[in-house]
Design a protein around this motif. Sequence first.
Motif, PDB file in Angstrom:
ATOM      1  N   UNK A  89      -2.111   8.812   4.232  1.00  0.00           N
ATOM      2  CA  UNK A  89      -2.821   7.730   3.562  1.00  0.00           C
ATOM      3  C   UNK A  89      -3.811   7.092   4.535  1.00  0.00           C
ATOM      4  N   UNK A  90      -5.078   7.453   4.458  1.00  0.00           N
ATOM      5  CA  UNK A  90      -6.076   6.863   5.358  1.00  0.00           C
ATOM      6  C   UNK A  90      -6.129   5.345   5.282  1.00  0.00           C
TER       7      UNK A  90
ATOM      8  N   UNK B  87      -2.112  11.243  -4.438  1.00  0.00           N
ATOM      9  CA  UNK B  87      -3.447  11.811  -4.297  1.00  0.00           C
ATOM     10  C   UNK B  87      -3.902  11.861  -2.842  1.00  0.00           C
ATOM     11  N   UNK B  88      -3.220  11.143  -1.933  1.00  0.00           N
ATOM     12  CA  UNK B  88      -3.584  11.164  -0.530  1.00  0.00           C
ATOM     13  C   UNK B  88      -2.856  12.267   0.241  1.00  0.00           C
ATOM     14  N   UNK B  89      -1.827  12.851  -0.342  1.00  0.00           N
ATOM     15  CA  UNK B  89      -0.966  13.760   0.398  1.00  0.00           C
ATOM     16  C   UNK B  89      -1.466  15.200   0.284  1.00  0.00           C
ATOM     17  N   UNK B  90      -1.730  15.871   1.427  1.00  0.00           N
ATOM     18  CA  UNK B  90      -2.145  17.274   1.383  1.00  0.00           C
ATOM     19  C   UNK B  90      -1.001  18.155   0.892  1.00  0.00           C
ATOM     20  N   UNK B  91      -1.276  19.434   0.628  1.00  0.00           N
ATOM     21  CA  UNK B  91      -0.210  20.348   0.236  1.00  0.00           C
ATOM     22  C   UNK B  91       0.900  20.362   1.279  1.00  0.00           C
TER      23      UNK B  91
ATOM     24  N   UNK C 201       1.569   9.133  15.704  1.00  0.00           N
ATOM     25  CA  UNK C 201       2.055   8.603  14.435  1.00  0.00           C
ATOM     26  C   UNK C 201       0.887   8.203  13.533  1.00  0.00           C
ATOM     27  N   UNK C 202      -0.126   7.569  14.112  1.00  0.00           N
ATOM     28  CA  UNK C 202      -1.268   7.130  13.299  1.00  0.00           C
ATOM     29  C   UNK C 202      -2.082   8.313  12.796  1.00  0.00           C
TER      30      UNK C 202
ATOM     31  N   UNK D 139       0.860  -1.191   0.000  1.00  0.00           N
ATOM     32  CA  UNK D 139       0.000   0.000   0.000  1.00  0.00           C
ATOM     33  C   UNK D 139       0.890   1.232   0.000  1.00  0.00           C
ATOM     34  N   UNK D 140       1.131   1.785  -1.176  1.00  0.00           N
ATOM     35  CA  UNK D 140       2.023   2.936  -1.284  1.00  0.00           C
ATOM     36  C   UNK D 140       1.332   4.202  -0.819  1.00  0.00           C
TER      37      UNK D 140
END
Length: 236
Positions: free
Chosen positions: A53-54, A9-13, A45-46, A4-5
């Motif tokens: 990445x949810x 698209x999951x990373x905010x600015x 951390x979570x 699971x990379x």
Amino acid sequence: MAGHDLVPRHVPPPELLAAQFAATPSPVPRAVDDGGEAGPLVRRLLDLLDSLSPADAALARGCLPRCDSTFGAALALFLAATAEGCRGWLGPEVAAGLEDLDGGLLLDDCDRALAARFQPVDGRLWRLSRVPLLDSGESLLCAVGIEDGLSDRITLVLQARPQRLGPVQLMATLAGRRLDVTLRLATGLPSSALADLHETFRAALTDCRLDGALTVGPLADAWLGLDRPLSSDLAL
């Protein structure tokens, strides 16, 4: 979790992610690191991973032990997954994404909090580990008694404070084919629950072809002092 990379698209600015990381409360430093910050550090951390990445955060949370019928299996899974530290638990791709934020400092802090330590109590050496619990703000303290190498006896102690029960201590001693378990609680159990507990224990012994006994009693004045003195009105 290696497959699971942390996809873009999951990373905010970057500026939003940096601000969130800086604003996440850090644990209060301790003069002696006894692993007591394992829970807060892993939750931090979570939460951070959830921003990246949810899906990976959900998988990581699913590996945490919880106080339900799957507790034993979940604990074994978490201990196996963290055998190589937080990076081994999260997987190389996820760990690399977190390391890019602070050079791996948070992962290093979690490694130190989860690492086993040794402590003598009552003339005996214990190996202690802290394990975060999914459904609690506290951690589970796992202690294994270190024998002299000549004995076949193994003693395991678990100490925690589930929200519905309060402080709980479980001590299990395996010697040959005999397993004796002592469960101590700050609050009493209903008679029906106590009867079910004894019946389940007897059935488990029969399935494993073991002898032994289960003792259930009050917690007060029974604490081993592995972490700090605990009575029925003092939380972990």
